[in-house]
Write an enzyme that holds these catalytic residues in place. Structure first.
Site, short mmCIF file in Angstrom:
data_model
loop_
_atom_site.label_atom_id
_atom_site.label_comp_id
_atom_site.label_asym_id
_atom_site.label_seq_id
_atom_site.Cartn_x
_atom_site.Cartn_y
_atom_site.Cartn_z
N CYS A 155 0.85 -1.17 0.00
CA CYS A 155 0.00 0.00 0.00
C CYS A 155 0.89 1.24 0.00
O CYS A 155 1.78 1.37 0.84
CB CYS A 155 -0.96 0.09 1.17
SG CYS A 155 -2.19 -1.22 1.16
N ARG A 163 3.78 -0.44 -4.84
CA ARG A 163 3.46 -0.99 -3.52
C ARG A 163 2.09 -1.65 -3.48
O ARG A 163 1.69 -2.22 -2.47
CB ARG A 163 3.52 0.11 -2.46
CG ARG A 163 4.90 0.71 -2.32
CD ARG A 163 4.88 1.80 -1.27
NE ARG A 163 4.62 1.26 0.04
CZ ARG A 163 5.54 0.99 0.95
NH1 ARG A 163 6.79 1.23 0.69
NH2 ARG A 163 5.22 0.50 2.12
N TRP A 189 -3.04 -2.57 -1.91
CA TRP A 189 -2.83 -3.99 -2.15
C TRP A 189 -3.78 -4.68 -1.17
O TRP A 189 -3.61 -4.61 0.04
CB TRP A 189 -1.39 -4.39 -1.85
CG TRP A 189 -1.06 -5.78 -2.27
CD1 TRP A 189 -0.69 -6.21 -3.51
CD2 TRP A 189 -1.09 -6.94 -1.44
NE1 TRP A 189 -0.49 -7.57 -3.50
CE2 TRP A 189 -0.72 -8.05 -2.25
CE3 TRP A 189 -1.39 -7.19 -0.09
CZ2 TRP A 189 -0.64 -9.35 -1.76
CZ3 TRP A 189 -1.31 -8.48 0.40
CH2 TRP A 189 -0.93 -9.55 -0.45
N ASN A 247 -2.02 1.56 5.91
CA ASN A 247 -1.18 0.47 5.41
C ASN A 247 -0.92 -0.44 6.60
O ASN A 247 -0.53 0.04 7.66
CB ASN A 247 0.15 1.04 4.88
CG ASN A 247 1.13 -0.05 4.49
OD1 ASN A 247 0.73 -1.17 4.19
ND2 ASN A 247 2.41 0.29 4.49
N GLY A 248 -1.14 -1.75 6.43
CA GLY A 248 -0.93 -2.69 7.52
C GLY A 248 -2.16 -3.56 7.73
O GLY A 248 -3.06 -3.59 6.87
N GLU A 283 16.03 -18.47 -8.68
CA GLU A 283 15.69 -17.06 -8.88
C GLU A 283 15.18 -16.83 -10.31
O GLU A 283 14.19 -16.12 -10.52
CB GLU A 283 16.92 -16.19 -8.57
CG GLU A 283 16.81 -14.73 -8.95
CD GLU A 283 15.65 -14.00 -8.31
OE1 GLU A 283 15.04 -14.52 -7.36
OE2 GLU A 283 15.33 -12.89 -8.80
N LYS A 314 11.53 -15.35 -11.31
CA LYS A 314 11.40 -14.17 -12.18
C LYS A 314 10.43 -14.45 -13.32
O LYS A 314 9.54 -13.68 -13.61
CB LYS A 314 12.79 -13.83 -12.75
CG LYS A 314 13.12 -12.43 -13.00
CD LYS A 314 13.62 -11.65 -11.82
CE LYS A 314 12.78 -11.80 -10.61
NZ LYS A 314 13.18 -11.13 -9.44
N GLU A 321 6.73 -14.88 -12.08
CA GLU A 321 6.05 -13.68 -11.57
C GLU A 321 5.71 -12.68 -12.67
O GLU A 321 4.69 -12.01 -12.58
CB GLU A 321 6.78 -13.04 -10.39
CG GLU A 321 8.12 -12.40 -10.68
CD GLU A 321 8.81 -11.86 -9.43
OE1 GLU A 321 8.14 -11.56 -8.44
OE2 GLU A 321 10.05 -11.72 -9.47
N HIS A 353 13.87 -38.52 -9.41
CA HIS A 353 13.12 -38.92 -8.22
C HIS A 353 11.70 -38.38 -8.24
O HIS A 353 11.03 -38.34 -7.22
CB HIS A 353 13.86 -38.46 -6.96
CG HIS A 353 15.24 -39.04 -6.85
ND1 HIS A 353 15.46 -40.39 -6.67
CD2 HIS A 353 16.46 -38.49 -6.97
CE1 HIS A 353 16.76 -40.63 -6.65
NE2 HIS A 353 17.40 -39.48 -6.84
N LYS A 369 5.61 -4.75 -4.42
CA LYS A 369 7.07 -4.72 -4.26
C LYS A 369 7.49 -4.79 -2.79
O LYS A 369 8.48 -5.41 -2.46
CB LYS A 369 7.61 -3.43 -4.89
CG LYS A 369 9.10 -3.29 -4.73
CD LYS A 369 9.77 -3.20 -6.06
CE LYS A 369 11.26 -3.34 -5.96
NZ LYS A 369 11.72 -4.62 -6.48
C1 G6P Z 1 8.22 -8.98 -2.58
C2 G6P Z 1 8.78 -8.55 -3.92
C3 G6P Z 1 10.00 -9.39 -4.27
C4 G6P Z 1 11.03 -9.32 -3.14
C5 G6P Z 1 10.42 -9.71 -1.79
C6 G6P Z 1 11.37 -9.38 -0.65
O1 G6P Z 1 7.66 -10.24 -2.68
O2 G6P Z 1 7.81 -8.68 -4.91
O3 G6P Z 1 10.58 -8.90 -5.46
O4 G6P Z 1 12.10 -10.16 -3.43
O5 G6P Z 1 9.22 -8.97 -1.56
O6 G6P Z 1 11.52 -7.99 -0.62
P1 G6P Z 1 12.74 -7.23 0.06
O7 G6P Z 1 12.38 -5.78 -0.07
O8 G6P Z 1 12.77 -7.68 1.49
O9 G6P Z 1 13.97 -7.61 -0.67
#
Ligand code: G6P
Length: 606
Positions: free
Chosen positions: A2, A27, A76, A100-101, A479, A483, A486, A502, A601
């Site tokens: 948010c 956000r 969000w 937010n929260g 990773e 990527k 997502e 397995h 994010k």
């Molecule tokens: C969210 C973002 C990711 C990120 C993760 C951890 O899920 O979408 O891209 O890796 O949070 O975020 P941070 O700010 O702690 O690296």
């Protein structure tokens, strides 16, 4: 998550709020809204809708808004579906707020204060607006104090009281709020991105303090009413580094920035060819006194920890675990004063990582964090911080934050190896020298991006895709796979190649796309055998391979040749190549690359 903005000053508030919300949209982007304090009309007007900030802008453009004080929010969704009614701001009586929260005891509050009939949304946030209104007798501070004493959960509230024109109130617990005053007026936001176009100076609002923004001053008091002096910080981010700089998406711009971001991150931490954290105030004893290491992080940051774990185990021989921060403290981890806990986070605000760090500190561990956002909560609460210098990262899918985290980890590992006698000074110097080559190597792979685009075009229609590799390649593919899923919504899984037989190999059928990474010479022959096994079952394979290892494999496989580095550094070109793959699949499919569905994010809820 948010995004929050508040402004009071001499300028028209509408554009300030809408511009800030566009910058904060990463956000959360389920809905957006603003509330403006029309001083002459003595009323607070709300404009809000489900959808993007651009939808809100279209609504606001049809209205005559002249106010110079207001608050805004981009959501969000947590409590209540995505619709106009659940969009913030929420208004109850004289009180209008954004939040937010998560308020965990909102059901009890509704029952205890008999609020059921006044609520118009399904949100926990509106319950707080109603509670504030219940306590409000003309004294905002008193209403805020009484209200927060009843709340359980995390919150950043920004509040307008209808009969306090031109003044914005705020209070927070865990969820962040930063504020500033500059020539345009006073403003606050959930993060700096929204403020740095006005000023480089800001402060972090302390938890459980009441912030008042007036047009020409800021007042901060604790809950006893004592005035508190804000602790000003400064940020070196420039406005243009928070824009797209001509690229269609932030993700592309941020991928392209990686060579410079890594240069900035490592320079200043290399003295006489050796890793040096003196400038960061990190003492050598931090690395020599620990008996074990534990990384706590989420998402991409956690994947950076996995690479570090592989390096530490093989180069330093110290026991190391990588824990999902959200699971960490609920698993009774063995943490004591001999444990070095490393929290990794781009934003420095991920609540799971913050709570894990707090838990570790309570157990007596020493805490180092690797953070991108200066002055963020995790940075402030850590014993030591190593900042990455990636600059603002806006795209939800993390790219430059990840590779800069890897570069810091490489320096940390070299330092530890040397301090603990696993490396001679000469070996450490050679290692650092190779690290210094990373930026130019990444430039090469970024120039090669058209080749990766060709591969991307072949998997646009895929429903499932598998990534396979061993050792460090496996860590990188975890990773790469995250990527891809997502941003492209293709179901993608990474497997350690040796594990395929397995179970996962049952999923391989004719033409299933498989991305294999082959960059580690010592396990290459085993890896190639595993690749053969999936090829025999009809898989459509692309090898991301270190150039020096490619030999005549192009006769058998489609290859992306990665520029040569020593094996432990191949994580850099491989991850950038995988980022490019995900990016092109998403953009070719016409998706909003920077704002994948359901994601945000900065994740400030548990
Ligand atoms: C969210 C973002 C990711 C990120 C993760 C951890 O899920 O979408 O891209 O890796 O949070 O975020 P941070 O700010 O702690 O690296």
């Amino acid at each position: 998550m948010c995004g929050i903005i508040g402004y009071t000053g001499s300028n028209c508030v509408k554009d300030i709020l809408l511009d800030a919300l566009s910058l904060l949209e990463y956000r959360g982007y389920d809905s957006a809204g603003i509330a403006v304090n029309e001083e002459e009309k003595k009323k607070t007007e709300i404009f809000k809708c489900a959808g993007r900030v651009s939808d809100l802008k279209a609504i606001c453009d049809t209205k005559q808004i002249t106010a110079t004080c207001g608050i805004g929010h981009t959501r969000w969704a947590t409590h209540g579906g995505v619709n106009d009614g659940n969009a913030h701001p929420h208004q109850q009586g004289k009180v209008t707020l954004v939040h937010n929260g998560i308020i965990e005891n909102y059901r009890e509050l509704i029952a205890d204060y008999d609020l059921q009939d006044v609520l118009r949304s399904e949100t926990d946030s509106e319950v707080v607006a109603a509670l504030l209104n219940h306590f409000y007798q003309g004294n905002p501070g008193e209403a805020i104090r009484k209200t927060v004493s009843k709340l359980k959960g995390t919150f950043a509230f920004v509040i307008l009281f209808e009969d306090q024109p031109g003044v914005i109130y705020s209070i927070r617990n865990v969820s962040p709020i930063v504020a500033t005053i500059c020539k345009e007026g006073a403003m606050l936001a959930s993060d700096l991105t929204a403020l740095c176009r006005f000023t480089n100076e800001y402060f972090v609002v302390p938890e459980y303090h009441i912030l008042e923004l007036h047009k020409d001053c800021i007042l901060l008091t604790d809950l006893q009413g004592q005035k508190v002096e804000p602790q000003m910080l400064s940020v070196d981010w420039e406005l243009n580094s928070a824009g797209k700089n001509g690229y269609p998406f932030y993700m592309e711009k941020e991928m392209m920035e990686q060579p410079d971001a890594i240069r900035r991150t490592i320079e200043g931490r290399i003295m006489n060819g050796l890793p040096d954290f003196t400038g960061d105030g990190v003492p050598d004893e931090l690395f020599t006194n620990c008996e074990r290491i534990c990384v706590v992080a989420c998402g991409t940051a956690m994947h950076a920890g996995l690479v570090a774990q592989a390096l530490v185990k093989s180069m330093v021989h110290v026991p190391m675990e990588v824990e999902l921060a959200s699971e960490f403290m609920y698993s009774d981890p063995v943490i004591d004063e001999k444990t070095l806990v490393i929290a990794v986070s781009q934003s420095g605000e991920t609540i799971d990582t913050l709570e894990a760090l707090r838990y570790a500190k309570r157990q007596g561990a020493k805490c180092l964090s690797i953070i991108n956002v200066k002055g963020s909560s995790i940075a402030r609460e850590s014993d030591y911080v190593l900042y990455t210098s990636a600059g603002p990262e806006i795209a939800v899918a993390s790219t430059k934050a990840y590779t800069t985290q890897l570069s810091v980890f490489h320096l940390v590992v070299a330092k530890m190896a040397m301090l603990r006698g696993a490396y001679t000074e000469k070996q450490a110097k050679a290692f650092v020298q190779e690290l210094q080559r990373v930026p130019e190597v990444l430039e090469t792979i970024l120039e090669q991006r058209k080749d990766i685009h060709v591969i991307a075009k072949k998997i646009l229609e895929a429903k499932d895709l598998f990534m396979i590799g061993r050792g460090l390649d496996y860590s990188i593919l975890l990773e790469g796979s995250l990527k891809l899923k997502e941003v492209s919504y293709i179901h993608s899984e990474a497997y350690a190649s040796g594990e395929l037989k397995h179970g996962p190999i049952a999923l391989i059928t004719r033409n299933t796309p498989v991305v294999a990474a082959v960059t580690q010479e010592k396990i290459m022959s085993k890896e190639l055998s595993n690749i053969k096994e999936v090829k025999s079952r009809g898989a459509d394979i692309v090898l991301f391979i270190k150039k020096a290892l490619a030999g005549d494999l192009h006769q058998e496989y489609q290859l992306i040749e990665l520029p040569d580095m020593q094996d432990v550094f191949m994580v850099f070109p491989t991850s950038v190549a995988l980022q490019l793959l995900a990016y092109y699949v998403s953009s070719d499919k016409g998706f909003d690359v920077d704002k994948p569905r359901n994601l945000a994010k900065v994740v400030t809820v548990e």
